[in-house]
Design an enzyme around this catalytic site. Structure first.
Site, PDB file in Angstrom:
ATOM      1  N   CYS A   2      46.758  54.321  39.230  1.00 49.89           N
ATOM      2  CA  CYS A   2      47.568  54.010  38.062  1.00 49.89           C
ATOM      3  C   CYS A   2      48.544  52.919  38.498  1.00 49.89           C
ATOM      4  CB  CYS A   2      48.390  55.198  37.637  1.00 49.89           C
ATOM      5  SG  CYS A   2      47.471  56.716  37.587  1.00 49.89           S
ATOM      6  N   ARG A  27      44.539  47.814  38.127  1.00 53.31           N
ATOM      7  CA  ARG A  27      44.676  48.969  39.025  1.00 53.31           C
ATOM      8  C   ARG A  27      44.248  50.275  38.361  1.00 53.31           C
ATOM      9  NH1 ARG A  27      48.506  47.870  43.428  1.00 53.31           N
ATOM     10  NH2 ARG A  27      48.589  50.111  43.674  1.00 53.31           N
ATOM     11  N   TRP A  73      44.838  55.876  35.354  1.00 49.94           N
ATOM     12  CA  TRP A  73      43.454  56.125  35.747  1.00 49.94           C
ATOM     13  C   TRP A  73      43.398  57.626  35.939  1.00 49.94           C
ATOM     14  CZ3 TRP A  73      40.893  58.343  39.895  1.00 49.94           C
ATOM     15  CH2 TRP A  73      39.536  58.034  40.014  1.00 49.94           C
ATOM     16  N   ASN A  99      52.383  57.524  39.793  1.00 54.59           N
ATOM     17  CA  ASN A  99      51.114  57.114  40.377  1.00 54.59           C
ATOM     18  C   ASN A  99      50.884  58.028  41.568  1.00 54.59           C
ATOM     19  OD1 ASN A  99      48.987  55.774  41.570  1.00 54.59           O
ATOM     20  ND2 ASN A  99      50.186  53.989  42.214  1.00 54.59           N
ATOM     21  N   GLY A 100      49.730  58.712  41.603  1.00 52.95           N
ATOM     22  CA  GLY A 100      49.458  59.633  42.718  1.00 52.95           C
ATOM     23  C   GLY A 100      49.005  60.981  42.184  1.00 52.95           C
ATOM     24  N   GLU A 485      25.750  46.222  50.217  1.00 55.50           N
ATOM     25  CA  GLU A 485      26.790  45.577  49.418  1.00 55.50           C
ATOM     26  C   GLU A 485      26.211  45.029  48.104  1.00 55.50           C
ATOM     27  OE1 GLU A 485      29.815  45.611  49.227  1.00 55.50           O
ATOM     28  OE2 GLU A 485      30.459  43.796  48.223  1.00 55.50           O
ATOM     29  N   LYS A 489      27.436  46.189  44.431  1.00 56.54           N
ATOM     30  CA  LYS A 489      27.933  45.226  43.432  1.00 56.54           C
ATOM     31  C   LYS A 489      27.197  45.428  42.110  1.00 56.54           C
ATOM     32  CE  LYS A 489      30.908  44.200  44.706  1.00 56.54           C
ATOM     33  NZ  LYS A 489      31.605  44.379  45.936  1.00 56.54           N
ATOM     34  N   GLU A 492      28.133  48.920  40.373  1.00 53.10           N
ATOM     35  CA  GLU A 492      29.503  49.123  39.879  1.00 53.10           C
ATOM     36  C   GLU A 492      29.829  48.293  38.646  1.00 53.10           C
ATOM     37  OE1 GLU A 492      32.737  48.097  42.556  1.00 53.10           O
ATOM     38  OE2 GLU A 492      31.549  46.497  43.429  1.00 53.10           O
ATOM     39  N   HIS A 508       9.732  55.304  54.388  1.00 55.29           N
ATOM     40  CA  HIS A 508      10.036  56.722  54.628  1.00 55.29           C
ATOM     41  C   HIS A 508      10.543  57.408  53.361  1.00 55.29           C
ATOM     42  CE1 HIS A 508       9.339  56.206  58.884  1.00 55.29           C
ATOM     43  NE2 HIS A 508      10.123  55.127  58.862  1.00 55.29           N
ATOM     44  N   LYS A 607      41.043  49.312  40.929  1.00 50.28           N
ATOM     45  CA  LYS A 607      41.054  48.390  42.058  1.00 50.28           C
ATOM     46  C   LYS A 607      41.630  49.017  43.315  1.00 50.28           C
ATOM     47  CE  LYS A 607      40.422  44.343  43.863  1.00 50.28           C
ATOM     48  NZ  LYS A 607      39.031  44.025  44.205  1.00 50.28           N
TER      49      LYS A 607
HETATM   50  C1  F6R Z   1      33.765  47.629  45.523  1.00 54.55           C
HETATM   51  C2  F6R Z   1      35.150  47.895  45.809  1.00 54.55           C
HETATM   52  C3  F6R Z   1      35.512  49.191  46.442  1.00 54.55           C
HETATM   53  C4  F6R Z   1      36.567  48.967  47.533  1.00 54.55           C
HETATM   54  C5  F6R Z   1      37.058  50.312  48.099  1.00 54.55           C
HETATM   55  C6  F6R Z   1      38.034  50.108  49.230  1.00 54.55           C
HETATM   56  O1  F6R Z   1      33.588  46.357  44.985  1.00 54.55           O
HETATM   57  O2  F6R Z   1      36.002  47.093  45.545  1.00 54.55           O
HETATM   58  O3  F6R Z   1      34.396  49.843  46.952  1.00 54.55           O
HETATM   59  O4  F6R Z   1      36.004  48.184  48.528  1.00 54.55           O
HETATM   60  O5  F6R Z   1      37.661  51.052  47.087  1.00 54.55           O
HETATM   61  O6  F6R Z   1      39.156  49.409  48.817  1.00 54.55           O
HETATM   62  P1  F6R Z   1      40.121  48.680  49.833  1.00 54.55           P
HETATM   63  O7  F6R Z   1      39.352  47.594  50.485  1.00 54.55           O
HETATM   64  O8  F6R Z   1      41.228  48.168  48.978  1.00 54.55           O
HETATM   65  O9  F6R Z   1      40.576  49.706  50.813  1.00 54.55           O
END
Ligand code: F6R
Length: 612
Positions: A2, A27, A73, A99-100, A485, A489, A492, A508, A607
């Site tokens: 949040c 966020r 969030w 937040n938390g 990765e 991408k 998500e 496998h 984020k």
């Molecule tokens: C994927 C993504 C997340 C972050 C993960 C860690 O695109 O952004 O998987 O990589 O939440 O976040 P950080 O790097 O901020 O610790």
């Protein structure tokens, strides 16, 4: 996850708060709300985006020079108008944003129910504001003291701001394991989860530390105490953040802008740190703890999500170039499994935000066990950056798109520099190869720019496979983490189920999934396992899978086998990930866009994951 933003005191608070919420919306974005104080408290809350709140508030009285605001969030309770923050005390005089997570909220709530408190929402946050009210009224405490005592009873993580209708001259804020920054203006204060909404107003900030409580007043006073009631001197810092870096520029989405920034962000990450002509790499953070690193017996890399994929590339780099054993750990697992870590370990934390709760907890554990803690972080001044013994910023600038792109290549660039430098110092790579890698590293930004020129072709491929329900990503060696990765991408932001696998593992299990509807993205730039990857592609084609291959420029064999191929410039194998990830970022971006998804703010994600 949040975000919170609050303002006191010179101007009208509403536009400042809305601007702040929009800046911080990345966020967390399932509902939002705000409280304004102008003699009386007025509260507005809405499910949905900040724009839904703005529409709801239109035409209503939003005057007041003090206010608090929040985007949520959801953790406890579904995203709706009632569970949105701020939350009020039973007597309606206190209002709080949080937040938390308050982990012991159920026990606190039971006790408060017995005292006659009535709750409106399902949130843990509402329990905290009732607890503060209970302490304030029962013991006749001033607001800041009631907040302090309440927080001594709380287990969990919090960044909070509280406002009291009867005490209109002040805001009380506190943090533990969730970020909170205080911007100091000219007779006014701005409080927020990060500095992005503050930089517009002031460059002077104080980052609150864990278990600190701040009081900001109308009279321009800032006072900080810790939870044990000891007064602390505010440490005022100067922000190094440019407003232009917070906008989308000419791009339709932050994610696209951030993908296209990579030639520059990779160059920024290397700036002043390497010089191929003179043959040096210099990382200030590493120099600071050189002796401990030299004595270490292994590296443990801890991270989450995309940062974890960067860590995996780090393992390949460190083991190949520097011959240092590396273990890569999901921070969320490391923290709870009583790991064997001691003084001879170096624990490297990778994090874009520098606020990820699991990564922070893993670091705290490693610190207790005596390991050296090294941070590879993007967000300057963040909690993880401050927790480490030493570290290096990746200098990618603010990453606002929820899907991480430029932070990933920044992390990989940093790990590459570290591995090459350690390899050279330890004598595990010959001088000629060291020079070759340095020269090639300096060419990488230009080569990334070249990959970006394939955008039109990638958009076409995206249009061909956009309706798939599943996708498989395969890679070997350095390209295996890139397969992971690429799959992350895609899932998500486009909500297509995708899995990344080491190419040879396909037989496998995942091979059973392949039919004419299954796109299989093969990252096939390897030199060392080229023939093996060719065989893997044959196996996919034999089962009618649709092959999209990422190949090295000039490749004829794989290009003739694949349904679609995207060529990237040739480079030394350890540097390949910096190029091979770019087409996968673009592919997922275009597919998500064509499917009508919200690229920058995908559903259910946030984020900065500041809760467990
Ligand atoms: C994927 C993504 C997340 C972050 C993960 C860690 O695109 O952004 O998987 O990589 O939440 O976040 P950080 O790097 O901020 O610790």
């Amino acid at each position: 996850m949040c975000c919170i933003v609050a303002y006191v005191v010179q101007r009208e608070a509403y536009p400042i708060l809305i601007y702040g919420l929009k800046r911080l919306e990345y966020r967390g974005y399932d509902s939002s709300g705000l409280s304004l104080l102008n003699g009386k408290l007025r509260e507005f809350k809405r499910k949905g985006k900040v724009q839904d709140l703005v529409n709801f508030v239109k035409g209503k009285n939003v005057s007041g020079s003090m206010g608090i605001a929040h985007t949520r969030w959801a953790t406890h309770g579904k995203p709706d108008d009632i569970n949105a923050h701020p939350h009020q005390s039973g007597n309606g005089r206190l209002t709080l944003i949080h937040n938390g997570i308050i982990e012991n909220y159920a026990a606190l709530k039971t006790a408060l129910l017995q005292e006659g408190h009535v709750f409106q929402s399902e949130t843990d946050t509402e329990v905290l504001v009732h607890l503060i009210e209970e302490l304030q009224t029962r013991s006749n405490l001033p607001l800041e003291e009631a907040v302090r005592v309440a927080l001594t009873k709380v287990i969990g993580a919090y960044a909070i701001v509280v406002m009291d209708e009867r005490d209109p001259g002040k805001l009380v804020a506190a943090r533990k394991a969730s970020p909170l920054v205080i911007g100091i203006g000219d007779g006014e204060f701005f409080l927020a989860s990060d500095a992005t909404p503050i930089v517009e107003h002031t460059q002077k900030v104080v980052y609150l530390n864990d278990e600190e409580i701040a009081v900001v007043t109308r009279d321009g006073e800032l006072q900080i105490k810790d939870i044990g009631n000891e007064i602390k001197m505010p440490y005022i810092q100067q922000l190094d953040l440019k407003i232009e870096s917070l906008g989308k520029g000419d791009y339709e989405h932050f994610m696209l802008k951030e993908i296209y920034e990579q030639p520059n962000t990779i160059a920024d990450c290397m700036r002043g740190r390497i010089n191929a002509a003179e043959g040096w790499i210099k990382l200030g953070g590493v120099d600071q703890v050189q002796e401990r690193i030299a004595q270490s017996k292994r590296f443990i890399m801890a991270a989450c999500g995309t940062s974890w994929h960067a860590a995996l590339i780090g393992e390949y780099l460190f083991e190949e170039l520097a011959r240092i054993p590396v273990e890569v750990e999901y921070a969320s697992e490391l923290r709870y499994r009583n790991p064997i870590i001691d003084r001879e370990d170096v624990v490297v934390a990778l994090s874009q935000s520098g606020e990820t709760a699991d990564t922070m907890a893993a670091l705290e554990l490693a610190k207790e066990k005596g390991a050296l803690i090294y941070g590879i972080v993007n967000n300057v001044g963040s909690s993880i950056a401050r927790l480490t013994d030493a570290g290096s910023y990746i200098h990618a600038g603010p990453e606002i798109g929820v899907a991480s792109t430029k932070a990933f290549t920044g992390q990989v660039t940093l790990l590459t520099m570290m591995a090459i430098s350690l390899g050279y110092q330890r004598g595990t790579i010959p001088k000629s190869y060291y020079f070759q890698l340095l020269e090639e590293l300096e060419r990488i930004p230009g080569k990334v720019a070249k990959v970006l020129e394939s955008d039109t072709q990638i958009r076409y491929i995206a249009s061909e496979i956009k309706d798939a329900n599943n996708a498989l990503y395969l890679g070997r060696g350095y390209n295996f983490p890139i397969a992971l990765e690429g799959a992350l991408k895609l899932k998500e932001i486009s909500y297509i189920h995708a899995e990344g696998y080491p190419a040879a593992e396909m037989k496998h299990g995942p091979i059973a999934l392949i039919d004419e509807n299954m796109p299989v993205v093969v990252i096939a730039t390897n030199k060392s396992a080229y023939e093996k990857v060719v065989s893997n592609i044959q196996e996919v084609k034999a089962r009618k899978g649709i092959v999209i291959a990422i190949v090295t420029e000039g490749d004829k064999i794989i290009s003739s086998l694949a349904d679609y191929s995207i060529a990237i410039p040739d480079t030394d194998e350890p540097l390949t990930p910096l190029l091979s990830v770019i087409p996968l970022q673009l592919l997922s971006y275009h597919i998500a866009l064509m499917r009508g998804c919200n690229v920058d703010q995908p559903r259910n994600l946030a984020k900065s994951v500041t809760v467990e």
